[in-house]
Design a protein around this motif. Structure first.
Motif, PDB file in Angstrom:
ATOM      1  N   LEU A  76       2.611  -9.335  -9.881  1.00  0.00           N
ATOM      2  CA  LEU A  76       2.140  -9.380  -8.474  1.00  0.00           C
ATOM      3  C   LEU A  76       1.493 -10.748  -8.232  1.00  0.00           C
ATOM      4  CD1 LEU A  76       0.302  -5.926  -7.949  1.00  0.00           C
ATOM      5  CD2 LEU A  76       2.790  -6.706  -7.290  1.00  0.00           C
ATOM      6  N   GLU A  77       2.187 -11.843  -8.862  1.00  0.00           N
ATOM      7  CA  GLU A  77       1.906 -13.130  -8.371  1.00  0.00           C
ATOM      8  C   GLU A  77       2.437 -13.540  -6.965  1.00  0.00           C
ATOM      9  OE1 GLU A  77       2.483 -17.772 -10.010  1.00  0.00           O
ATOM     10  OE2 GLU A  77       3.800 -16.109 -11.021  1.00  0.00           O
ATOM     11  N   SER A  78       3.383 -12.557  -6.816  1.00  0.00           N
ATOM     12  CA  SER A  78       3.920 -12.711  -5.324  1.00  0.00           C
ATOM     13  C   SER A  78       3.737 -11.333  -4.829  1.00  0.00           C
ATOM     14  CB  SER A  78       5.442 -13.077  -5.382  1.00  0.00           C
ATOM     15  OG  SER A  78       5.789 -14.252  -5.870  1.00  0.00           O
ATOM     16  N   PRO A  79       3.287 -11.197  -3.510  1.00  0.00           N
ATOM     17  CA  PRO A  79       3.329  -9.922  -2.758  1.00  0.00           C
ATOM     18  C   PRO A  79       4.288  -9.093  -2.984  1.00  0.00           C
ATOM     19  CG  PRO A  79       2.586 -11.759  -1.227  1.00  0.00           C
ATOM     20  CD  PRO A  79       3.281 -12.393  -2.637  1.00  0.00           C
ATOM     21  N   LEU A  80       3.831  -7.636  -2.847  1.00  0.00           N
ATOM     22  CA  LEU A  80       4.860  -6.548  -3.044  1.00  0.00           C
ATOM     23  C   LEU A  80       5.378  -6.145  -1.814  1.00  0.00           C
ATOM     24  CD1 LEU A  80       5.989  -4.694  -5.402  1.00  0.00           C
ATOM     25  CD2 LEU A  80       4.067  -3.168  -4.780  1.00  0.00           C
TER      26      LEU A  80
END
Length: 291
Positions: free
Chosen positions: A286-290
């Motif tokens: 979840l480093e990048s948005p889901l």
């Protein structure tokens, strides 16, 4: 960035296999009515997948050691409102995770009576959450009226499967699902008409003070930039071990609610180790948005 082994698993076909709709009609109606103060609604997922969901699916399955019929994981990214799960609707004995509902119900009962918890009860609430003290939880459980009070609160919080489950003889045998635990945390952290905001904050503050030895699973990540509220549960039952974790993670670019439940674990150490692998995998994914 995911390690090569995880990236290889993170395919659209895998995501399509693992992702199921998780928002039921009652939850949609609850959220659509605008009664969650924070205004973020769990979004139902289709089965087409997306790169971010595929990456999360791959990371979770790798952390589990392969697909499993005895592990359920549910994750809601509050940045986007997207909610993903793997076997998130499976009922599992809650163990000490049910202490969150017990304390929440005790706070609600006291407020309904025009008062607050007594000093002794406040100590019991603190011990039940931060130390997972069984005697403290049992005392509060008796005071609120046992399972009916927990079931009523679960129903009011939109925890449909929990409310409808068979009555538990003891609080540790309360049946719930990863998806219902995410519903609970979403409402406690975002505001709900069925609990008072001050009571929610009191419970969440206790979940942020859990002793180090019990900060595994959702609480695995250690960083001064990240705030985690967590409650774990571990219990020897017939199948034989149940190892569960629920909480929320904020900071380090993340903002999500998560629950994982494991039954039929061979021993306590194995279940806790796997729970922590899953917790770390979700945090990394979840480093990048889901989306």
């Amino acid at each position: 960035m995911l390690p090569v082994g995880l990236a290889a698993l993170a395919t659209d076909s895998l995501a399509a296999t693992l992702v199921e709709p998780v928002a039921d009609a009652a939850t949609e109606a609850f959220d659509a009515a605008g009664r969650i103060a924070r205004g973020v609604s769990p979004a139902p997922l289709d089965d087409t997948g997306s790169p971010s969901r595929a990456a999360l699916a791959g990371a979770v399955v790798a952390a589990m050691g392969g697909r499993s019929r005895v592990i359920g994981v549910s994750v809601m990214d509050r940045r986007t409102g997207v909610w993903w799960h793997y076997r998130g609707g499976s009922l599992v004995r809650a163990g000490s995770v049910s202490k969150t509902l017990i304390v929440a119900a005790a706070l609600r009962k006291a407020r309904a009576g025009g008062s607050s918890l007594s000093p002794r009860q406040r100590d019991q609430a603190r011990a039940a959450i931060t130390l997972s003290d069984n005697a403290a939880a049992t005392a509060l459980y008796a005071w609120i009226g046992g399972h009916p009070a927990v079931s009523e609160l679960a129903a009011d919080l939109g925890m449909i499967d929990t409310a409808a489950a068979e009555e538990a003889e003891v609080w540790g045998h309360t049946l719930t699902t990863p998806n219902d635990l995410v519903r609970m945390m979403h409402r406690l952290t975002g505001g709900s008409p069925v609990t008072h905001r001050d009571d929610d904050e009191q419970l969440l503050a206790l979940m942020g003070q859990v002793v180090d030895g019990q900060r595994w699973g959702v609480g695995t990540v250690r960083s001064s930039a990240v705030r985690i509220r967590v409650k774990n549960g571990w219990m020897l039952v017939d199948d034989p071990w149940v190892i569960n974790s629920v909480g929320d993670v904020r900071g380090g670019g993340r903002d999500y609610v998560m629950a994982l439940m494991q039954r039929a674990q061979p021993d306590e150490t194995t279940g806790i180790t796997r729970a922590s692998r899953i917790g770390r995998a979700v945090f990394a994914a979840l480093e990048s948005p889901l989306r």
